[in-house]
Design an enzyme around this catalytic site. Structure first.
Site, short mmCIF file in Angstrom:
data_model
loop_
_atom_site.label_atom_id
_atom_site.label_comp_id
_atom_site.label_asym_id
_atom_site.label_seq_id
_atom_site.Cartn_x
_atom_site.Cartn_y
_atom_site.Cartn_z
N ASP A 12 1.03 -1.26 0.14
CA ASP A 12 0.07 0.03 0.01
C ASP A 12 0.89 1.27 -0.07
OD1 ASP A 12 -1.88 1.82 0.33
OD2 ASP A 12 -2.69 0.99 2.18
N ASP A 107 -3.26 2.23 -5.69
CA ASP A 107 -1.99 2.53 -4.88
C ASP A 107 -1.96 0.90 -3.79
OD1 ASP A 107 -4.09 3.17 -3.20
OD2 ASP A 107 -2.72 4.07 -1.78
N GLU A 108 -2.94 0.14 -4.19
CA GLU A 108 -2.85 -0.87 -3.32
C GLU A 108 -2.76 -2.38 -4.34
OE1 GLU A 108 -5.68 -1.66 0.06
OE2 GLU A 108 -6.07 0.49 -0.35
MG MG Z 1 -2.35 4.09 0.34
#
Ligand code: MG
Length: 438
Positions: A12, A107-108
């Site tokens: 993350d 973003d993960e």
């Molecule tokens: Mg994040």
């Protein structure tokens, strides 16, 4: 000493949107940065850690965040094209370590690196440290990583590792790791379930696992209660899978005998909702729309749906809505088939982004002095990407009174200098989202 069969990592990126801005506009590197809509209904889509120190959080109304923002803070409109470019760079790099990635947002992602099969905790820590360092040196962004025997625990671990951290949960300790944490860290437990659990004295996952069967069933329902309690013990064998974008999750069934009364239809539809909900939770999604499909004895099919103001993965809320959508068979005829679908799916906590579409003129000048001035639509706005014939790539730091101040800098330039031009200066052109990655 051998390791364990399976390691899942959850990667993350830290404060992703704000970090992309700080990376490509080095002047902002150590300043409080907010990304989001600055209009009256705008919300914070991203906040740098320097902004979070002042109590600013994602999804907070921008009007409130603005009051908390110190004088050196800046508010920028989002540049999603840039975030997508950087996201691709990050996960192309991660794919060198783990070919199968389950992306859950920009973003993960989850990964199950083949090189970690039967690895020891120490080997996993080494792997995580190497991957984080590679992302930092190659791309310039910070990723936090959680690693565990399953997805749920890996995800909780990466949350706890933030910022700029790595947390490996030794196998066999999952249950103890989760026990002290609040129930809401679990997928599938939202504010409603959390409130119900609190009402019977359950605040932590340890307390949830210790609940009697009868209490769990009466509070959460039989199937949901069992699933959640299983996850709360740290048992999670859901696979990491590269999947296409999910449109909806659903369950339907044809009845042996037509249903002719509302109570039995309700019971069946609640059952279907349990199955659809399990698919929703397994996919790590939240839903905004509930769809109920009913096929009558005469084969006519009715579909009814309702959309909520905000998405949820909360079973009670979704099931209650499905029940409200039902039509009484005593009025409309027997039902031979029923289906429940949850659609309008998104990844939890991404939703504020959809309220960002504010009029461009609402975006204020970045610097507090001189006071921001409304600009006409054809002129430069704060946050715009710019290319100048002789000074190169930069971004609009402030605009007003017919002038525009541009900061010339990119990812590799270090903090740049600012210069002021006439708004109509012919040497200024609009830049591309990727220019600042040079
Ligand atoms: Mg994040």
């Amino acid at each position: 000493m051998g390791g364990y069969d399976r390691w899942v990592i959850h990667l993350d990126m830290d404060a992703f949107y704000a970090s992309c801005e700080q990376l490509t506009r080095p002047t902002l590197a150590h300043r409080p940065v907010l990304v989001g809509g600055a209009g009256p209904r705008g919300v914070v889509a991203g906040a740098s850690y320097q902004a979070r120190e002042h109590g600013i959080k994602s999804a907070m109304p921008m009007s409130q965040a603005r009051r908390l923002l110190p004088p050196n803070g800046v508010i920028l409109p989002p540049r999603f094209k840039l975030y997508e470019l950087l996201s691709t760079q990050v996960f192309d790099l991660v794919a060198q370590y783990a070919p199968v990635l389950e992306r859950i947002s920009l973003d993960e992602a989850f990964a199950e690196p083949p090189s970690l099969a039967r690895a020891s905790s120490d080997e996993v820590r080494e792997f995580g440290a190497r991957l984080r360092e590679h992302i930092r040196t190659e791309i310039g962004l910070v990723a936090s990583i959680g690693a565990a025997s399953g997805k749920q625990v890996a995800k909780v671990a990466s949350d706890l590792a933030k910022p700029d951290g790595l947390l490996v949960v030794d196998q066999g300790t999952e249950r103890d790791f989760l026990a002290p944490l609040p129930t809401r860290v679990l997928w599938g437990i939202g504010p409603v379930a959390e409130g119900k659990l609190r009402a019977i004295g359950v605040r932590t996952l340890g307390q949830l696992t210790a609940l009697s069967d009868a209490d769990a069933v009466s509070t959460l329902g039989s199937v949901v209660g069992r699933d959640l309690r299983r996850l709360a013990t740290g048992v999670d064998d859901r696979p990491v899978s590269d999947r296409a974008e999910l449109k909806q999750v659903s369950a339907e069934t044809t009845f042996d005998r037509d249903l002719i009364d509302l109570p039995s239809l309700r019971r069946e539809v609640r059952d279907l909702a349990v199955h659809a909900h399990r698919r929703l939770v397994n996919a790590g999604r939240v839903a905004r729309t509930v769809v109920v499909k009913l096929r009558h004895t005469d084969f006519s099919t009715v579909t009814r749906s309702e959309t909520m103001a905000s998405p949820t993965d909360e079973f009670d809320q979704l099931a209650a809505m499905a029940e409200r959508l039902l039509i009484d068979p005593t009025e409309f005829g027997g039902v031979r088939l029923a289906g429940v679908a949850f659609s309008g799916l998104s990844v939890p906590h991404q939703d504020p982004l959809f309220t960002l579409s504010v009029p461009a003129a609402d975006v204020p000048a970045l610097e507090r002095a001189p006071a921001p001035v409304a600009v006409v639509s054809s002129s430069w706005r704060p946050g715009d990407d710019v290319v100048h014939d002789s000074f190169g790539t930069g971004w609009v730091q402030g605009a007003g009174h017919g002038r525009v101040t541009v900061r010339f800098e990119t990812r590799s330039s270090g903090p740049g200098v600012a210069r002021t031009f006439q708004q109509e200066d012919p040497a200024l052109r609009r830049g591309e989202p990727g220019d600042c990655l040079a």
